[in-house]
Design a protein around this motif. Sequence first.
Motif, PDB file in Angstrom:
ATOM      1  N   MET A 189      35.215  43.023  30.078  1.00 48.20           N
ATOM      2  CA  MET A 189      36.345  43.172  28.827  1.00 48.20           C
ATOM      3  C   MET A 189      36.495  44.753  28.336  1.00 48.20           C
ATOM      4  O   MET A 189      37.518  45.443  28.227  1.00 48.20           O
ATOM      5  N   ARG A 190      35.213  45.111  28.056  1.00 49.22           N
ATOM      6  CA  ARG A 190      35.338  46.605  27.457  1.00 49.22           C
ATOM      7  C   ARG A 190      35.567  47.574  28.535  1.00 49.22           C
ATOM      8  O   ARG A 190      36.151  48.318  28.420  1.00 49.22           O
ATOM      9  N   LYS A 191      35.187  47.358  29.786  1.00 46.56           N
ATOM     10  CA  LYS A 191      35.664  48.173  31.086  1.00 46.56           C
ATOM     11  C   LYS A 191      36.890  48.174  31.516  1.00 46.56           C
ATOM     12  O   LYS A 191      37.364  49.188  31.850  1.00 46.56           O
ATOM     13  N   THR A 192      37.438  47.196  31.520  1.00 39.29           N
ATOM     14  CA  THR A 192      38.801  47.004  32.085  1.00 39.29           C
ATOM     15  C   THR A 192      39.854  46.678  31.129  1.00 39.29           C
ATOM     16  O   THR A 192      41.095  46.809  31.525  1.00 39.29           O
ATOM     17  N   ARG A 193      39.312  46.390  29.723  1.00 36.92           N
ATOM     18  CA  ARG A 193      40.422  46.107  28.882  1.00 36.92           C
ATOM     19  C   ARG A 193      41.230  45.000  29.051  1.00 36.92           C
ATOM     20  O   ARG A 193      42.456  44.870  28.845  1.00 36.92           O
ATOM     21  N   PHE A 194      40.848  43.975  29.847  1.00 36.34           N
ATOM     22  CA  PHE A 194      41.566  42.561  30.288  1.00 36.34           C
ATOM     23  C   PHE A 194      41.848  41.941  28.891  1.00 36.34           C
ATOM     24  O   PHE A 194      40.768  41.876  28.245  1.00 36.34           O
ATOM     25  N   ASN A 195      43.008  41.392  28.932  1.00 40.02           N
ATOM     26  CA  ASN A 195      43.234  40.477  27.709  1.00 40.02           C
ATOM     27  C   ASN A 195      42.740  38.861  28.197  1.00 40.02           C
ATOM     28  O   ASN A 195      43.284  38.416  29.185  1.00 40.02           O
ATOM     29  N   PRO A 196      41.806  38.429  27.437  1.00 41.93           N
ATOM     30  CA  PRO A 196      41.272  36.998  27.916  1.00 41.93           C
ATOM     31  C   PRO A 196      42.388  35.894  28.065  1.00 41.93           C
ATOM     32  O   PRO A 196      42.329  35.032  29.071  1.00 41.93           O
ATOM     33  N   LEU A 197      43.478  36.126  27.399  1.00 38.06           N
ATOM     34  CA  LEU A 197      44.449  35.206  27.475  1.00 38.06           C
ATOM     35  C   LEU A 197      45.435  35.182  28.665  1.00 38.06           C
ATOM     36  O   LEU A 197      46.029  34.158  28.865  1.00 38.06           O
ATOM     37  N   GLU A 198      45.056  36.059  29.484  1.00 34.83           N
ATOM     38  CA  GLU A 198      45.837  36.423  30.706  1.00 34.83           C
ATOM     39  C   GLU A 198      45.015  35.692  31.716  1.00 34.83           C
ATOM     40  O   GLU A 198      45.739  35.680  32.943  1.00 34.83           O
ATOM     41  N   ILE A 199      43.785  35.414  31.593  1.00 33.67           N
ATOM     42  CA  ILE A 199      43.095  34.970  32.745  1.00 33.67           C
ATOM     43  C   ILE A 199      43.462  33.408  32.890  1.00 33.67           C
ATOM     44  O   ILE A 199      43.605  32.689  32.019  1.00 33.67           O
TER      45      ILE A 199
END
Length: 338
Positions: A68-78
Amino acid sequence: MSKIQAVIAGISGYVPEYIMTNDEISALVDTSDDWILSRIGIKERRILKRDEGEGVTYLAGKAVQDLMRKTRFNPLEIEAVIFATSTPDYVMPNAAALTAYKNGMTNAFCFDLSAACSGFIYALEVATSFISSGKYRKVLVLAGDILSAITNYTDRNTCPIFGDGCGAALLEATSENVGVIDSIMRSDGNSLASLHQWGGGSVFPASHETVDKNMHTIWQDGKVVFKQAVSQMSDTCLELMERNHLSKDDVKWVVPHQANLRIIDAVASRMGVSSDKIMVNIQKYGNTSAGTIPICLWDYESQLKKGDNIILTAFGAGFTWGATYLKWGYDFCTRQDL
Ligand code: UT7
């Protein structure tokens, strides 16, 4: 309309802090640092101690947080979490759901996948199919094990080999010509006698007897597994290269399951690929089963470039095996600030 490809948009991993050396193994069974290093290629492995954390979802959580830190993906979008593991926290519920809950991926449907050491490439196959169907755009693949939980530390044929660790890969849809291109996945269920953990399933549920007989740990016929691993991994890699018109020079990296350095060397030699293109970290972590391939990619991430042709290959209990051809999706240097 262009084809939807599934690309690894980020990779991470985690190994526990405790380092178990060959000398420590040698104090438990009749072996030596020299034997383990020369016959298997392992110098040390990581073991999860209870004062650090518990269960494979602890390792997965660390890997997910870093991703998450590296890609800044939003966990709610998984939209889906697939966890390849032979050592979930509990028999049920599944480790994917627990990891998703603990890390805010509350819109995902979650399941575990059982394919032993081939777990990562099997899970990648499933995630790729989800994404290329057009129905899903972001899938998280977790792969790893706490093999120390199912290792017999009185058996010198197995205990030097195994370690604990977990990888995490973010799979995303793209229309660019990167990502998973092709794969060959295989299984042979006629191998139960060669590699198994008898206890804890529905044939031998846990009992005093199964515990007394050490049936909750892994047993293998090392020589059979060794030969099968070499021939099946190299054959599937060569078939995959041939049908995708890839010469050995076209291949930038091979990422083999890390079970034994002699297996890795034999596969590389049969493929004709030079040793500088083979990812190896078995000396540091041993065999972490489903975790080895993503942990290798994580270790080598800074050397990977967008468009690199990479072949992943694994072999494990089942037997399960296969090979995946992918084009790497990003340049690490563009993410150096992360
Ligand atoms: O991840 C997928 C599952 N696992 C694998 O892919 C592992 C595949 N197999 C292997 O990596 C290797 O077969 C082992 C590492 C398990 C064993 O290595 P090997 O070179 O095939 O040894 P071996 O079984 O042929 O045994 C050779 C000798 C035997 O002694 P004798 O009978 O020749 O006197 C073994 O008892 O080495 C002995 N030995 C050991 N000696 C010191 C076996 N394990 C050990 C040990 N330390 N840890």
